[in-house]
Every structure is written in C-alpha cells, then in structure tokens.
Design a protein around this motif. Structure first.
Motif, PDB file in Angstrom:
ATOM      1  N   GLU A   1       0.854  -1.206   0.000  1.00 41.34           N
ATOM      2  CA  GLU A   1       0.000   0.000   0.000  1.00 41.34           C
ATOM      3  C   GLU A   1       0.879   1.241   0.000  1.00 41.34           C
ATOM      4  OE1 GLU A   1      -3.153   0.009   2.958  1.00 41.34           O
ATOM      5  OE2 GLU A   1      -2.845   2.146   3.228  1.00 41.34           O
ATOM      6  N   ASP A   2       0.516   2.185  -0.839  1.00 41.40           N
ATOM      7  CA  ASP A   2       1.268   3.436  -0.898  1.00 41.40           C
ATOM      8  C   ASP A   2       1.129   4.216   0.396  1.00 41.40           C
ATOM      9  OD1 ASP A   2       0.372   4.061  -4.380  1.00 41.40           O
ATOM     10  OD2 ASP A   2       1.765   2.663  -3.451  1.00 41.40           O
ATOM     11  N   GLN A   3       2.277   4.687   0.890  1.00 41.21           N
ATOM     12  CA  GLN A   3       2.257   5.402   2.161  1.00 41.21           C
ATOM     13  C   GLN A   3       3.203   6.591   2.144  1.00 41.21           C
ATOM     14  OE1 GLN A   3       3.165   2.836   5.427  1.00 41.21           O
ATOM     15  NE2 GLN A   3       1.085   2.112   5.616  1.00 41.21           N
ATOM     16  N   VAL A  27       5.810   4.071  -2.859  1.00 42.06           N
ATOM     17  CA  VAL A  27       4.854   4.184  -3.963  1.00 42.06           C
ATOM     18  C   VAL A  27       5.450   3.485  -5.161  1.00 42.06           C
ATOM     19  CG1 VAL A  27       5.787   6.419  -4.701  1.00 42.06           C
ATOM     20  CG2 VAL A  27       3.435   5.818  -5.279  1.00 42.06           C
ATOM     21  N   SER A  28       4.608   2.847  -5.924  1.00 44.54           N
ATOM     22  CA  SER A  28       5.094   2.192  -7.137  1.00 44.54           C
ATOM     23  C   SER A  28       5.038   3.184  -8.285  1.00 44.54           C
ATOM     24  CB  SER A  28       4.248   0.961  -7.439  1.00 44.54           C
ATOM     25  OG  SER A  28       2.881   1.294  -7.406  1.00 44.54           O
ATOM     26  N   GLY A  29       6.197   3.610  -8.719  1.00 39.15           N
ATOM     27  CA  GLY A  29       6.241   4.557  -9.835  1.00 39.15           C
ATOM     28  C   GLY A  29       5.944   5.976  -9.410  1.00 39.15           C
ATOM     29  N   LEU A  30       6.954   6.635  -8.851  1.00 40.43           N
ATOM     30  CA  LEU A  30       6.762   8.001  -8.366  1.00 40.43           C
ATOM     31  C   LEU A  30       6.547   8.931  -9.550  1.00 40.43           C
ATOM     32  CD1 LEU A  30       6.856   9.854  -5.807  1.00 40.43           C
ATOM     33  CD2 LEU A  30       9.239  10.302  -6.421  1.00 40.43           C
ATOM     34  N   PRO A  93      -2.754   5.931  -6.470  1.00 42.65           N
ATOM     35  CA  PRO A  93      -2.717   5.054  -7.648  1.00 42.65           C
ATOM     36  C   PRO A  93      -3.603   5.532  -8.801  1.00 42.65           C
ATOM     37  CG  PRO A  93      -2.805   3.747  -5.657  1.00 42.65           C
ATOM     38  CD  PRO A  93      -2.963   5.174  -5.227  1.00 42.65           C
ATOM     39  N   ASP A  94      -4.695   6.264  -8.488  1.00 43.06           N
ATOM     40  CA  ASP A  94      -5.554   6.734  -9.569  1.00 43.06           C
ATOM     41  C   ASP A  94      -4.871   7.793 -10.425  1.00 43.06           C
ATOM     42  OD1 ASP A  94      -7.260   8.352  -6.924  1.00 43.06           O
ATOM     43  OD2 ASP A  94      -5.969   9.385  -8.332  1.00 43.06           O
ATOM     44  N   GLY A  95      -3.778   8.344  -9.918  1.00 38.01           N
ATOM     45  CA  GLY A  95      -3.012   9.318 -10.679  1.00 38.01           C
ATOM     46  C   GLY A  95      -3.545  10.734 -10.620  1.00 38.01           C
ATOM     47  N   TYR A  96      -4.670  10.923  -9.931  1.00 41.31           N
ATOM     48  CA  TYR A  96      -5.250  12.260  -9.865  1.00 41.31           C
ATOM     49  C   TYR A  96      -5.008  12.914  -8.515  1.00 41.31           C
ATOM     50  CZ  TYR A  96      -7.797  11.355 -14.210  1.00 41.31           C
ATOM     51  OH  TYR A  96      -8.138  11.092 -15.505  1.00 41.31           O
ATOM     52  N   ALA A  97      -5.560  12.293  -7.467  1.00 43.12           N
ATOM     53  CA  ALA A  97      -5.493  12.909  -6.141  1.00 43.12           C
ATOM     54  C   ALA A  97      -4.148  12.592  -5.490  1.00 43.12           C
ATOM     55  CB  ALA A  97      -6.646  12.402  -5.280  1.00 43.12           C
TER      56      ALA A  97
END
Lengths: 110, 111
Positions: A1-3, A27-30, A93-97
């Motif tokens: 989980e991204d933290q 995070v996977s892929g900053l 992960p959604d790339g927006y928020a």
C-alpha cells in the motif's frame, strides 16, 4: 500500500537554527513528490514538486531534496515567519489525487 | 496566480441539515478535489472530479455527494449533516503540471 510518513511530528527551533524535515514514501512509480506549507486555519500552499532522485529545489530558506525512498525539506537559518505545518504528498494510484503525510508542525522562536 | 475560492470560511449547521459547500477555480483546470482535514488524521480524500459531470469516490465518500455541472465549480453536499462531519473542508484544483492548488478551507461545525 502506498504510504507517506513524515517525521518528526513537531519541531521547535530557535531562530537561525537550521534543521531538516523528513518525508518517507512507498509508492510504485513516483510521478512527483509535493511539498506544501499550511498556516493555521488556512489551506495548504504549494512549495515544490520533485520528480526524480537527486533533484533539488530551493525557495528562500527552504531546500527540498529527493532520494528513491525519502525527501528532505532543509530549513536554513529559519525565522519565526517560517512557523507552519509542512506537508508532503505523492500521487495516489488513480493518478489524480494526492496521498498526504500527517505533516510536521514547525515552531521557530525568536 | 491560481485562485481557488470557497463559499464560506466558517459554517455552523444543525444535525440533519443538508449542507452545500461551494468551490470555484478561475484557471480552467479540469480536475478538482474535496478533502477533509482532521487533527491526527491529516487530509483525506472525499471525492474528486476529472471533468465536468464526472466524479470518483475517494477514501471517505459516505454521507457526501458532489456536483460538477460547470468546469469552474465543484460542490460538496452533506446530505444529512452529522456531528462526525465537523471538520475543515478543503477544495483543490489541479493544473497540467499536476500541481494541486488549495482554497482557504471551510471550517464546518455540526451541532
């Protein structure tokens, strides 16, 4: 989980006493690490975006740096007006928020 | 300068009331967001909108809905306010460089 984890939670400095705030992230892929400043009762104010390890950005007494696992916000010779909460964030992960850390509350005393 | 405005700085409502929080941005940004901020919990995403009439749930959408009829305006609606919705509500919009700009916040007290 991204933290996103920030430390310390609170920091008290004397005017002129330099220090650093830490932001650790997983995070996977900053796609960008963001720093904000927030004064009490106000909305966060954008400071910097860092995109890749080794990148540095400066603004007045603030310098932000980035490694593959963490970012530092260095405060050189702080003044009382630098007192605020500093927040860091990375993309969800959604790339927006953004996912925000809980912030470091900085108090600079004269 | 990017400007994000929120309709109220402070709001006091009664339990069960329907509450509307308005947010307007003047930079033609496509993406807009609603967060709430609570001591010890940080900023949490309620909803976001990536385009007009489009919306996505965030982490805590329960008890909230949103409306985006025009590009510049994103509204947060508390269908039936409860005391646990007492909080600081922050709206943001995002530019093409993916930087989010925040409004001044609305401090909501539900009695």
């Amino acid at each position: 989980e991204d933290q996103v984890t920030q430390s310390p939670e609170a920091l008290r400095l004397q005017e002129g006493e330099s220090s650093s705030l830490n932001c650790s992230y997983t995070v996977s892929g900053l796609r960008g690490l963001f720093w904000y400043r927030q004064d009490p009762g106000k909305g966060p104010e954008f400071l910097f975006t860092l995109y890749s390890a080794g990148e540095e950005k400066e603004k007045e007494r603030l310098k932000a740096t980035l490694t593959k696992k963490e970012s530092f916000l260095h405060i050189t010779a702080p003044k009382p007006e630098d007192s605020a909460t500093y927040l860091c964030a990375v993309h969800r992960p959604d790339g927006y928020a953004l996912n925000f850390g809980k912030g470091t509350s900085l108090l600079v005393t004269p | 300068d990017v400007k994000v405005t929120q309709s109220s700085r402070y709001l006091v409502k009664r339990t069960g009331e329907k509450v509307f929080l308005e947010c307007v941005q003047d930079m033609d940004h496509e993406n807009m967001f609603w967060y709430r901020q609570d001591p010890g919990l940080g900023l949490r995403l309620i909803y976001f909108s990536y385009d007009v009439k489009m919306k996505e749930k965030g982490d805590i959408p329960e008890g909230y809905s949103v409306s985006r009829e025009k590009k510049e305006r994103f509204s947060l609606i508390l269908e039936s306010a409860s005391t646990n919705q007492t909080s600081m509500y922050l709206c943001a919009s995002r530019d093409r460089e993916e930087t989010q700009y925040f409004g001044p916040g609305t401090r909501l007290l539900v009695l």
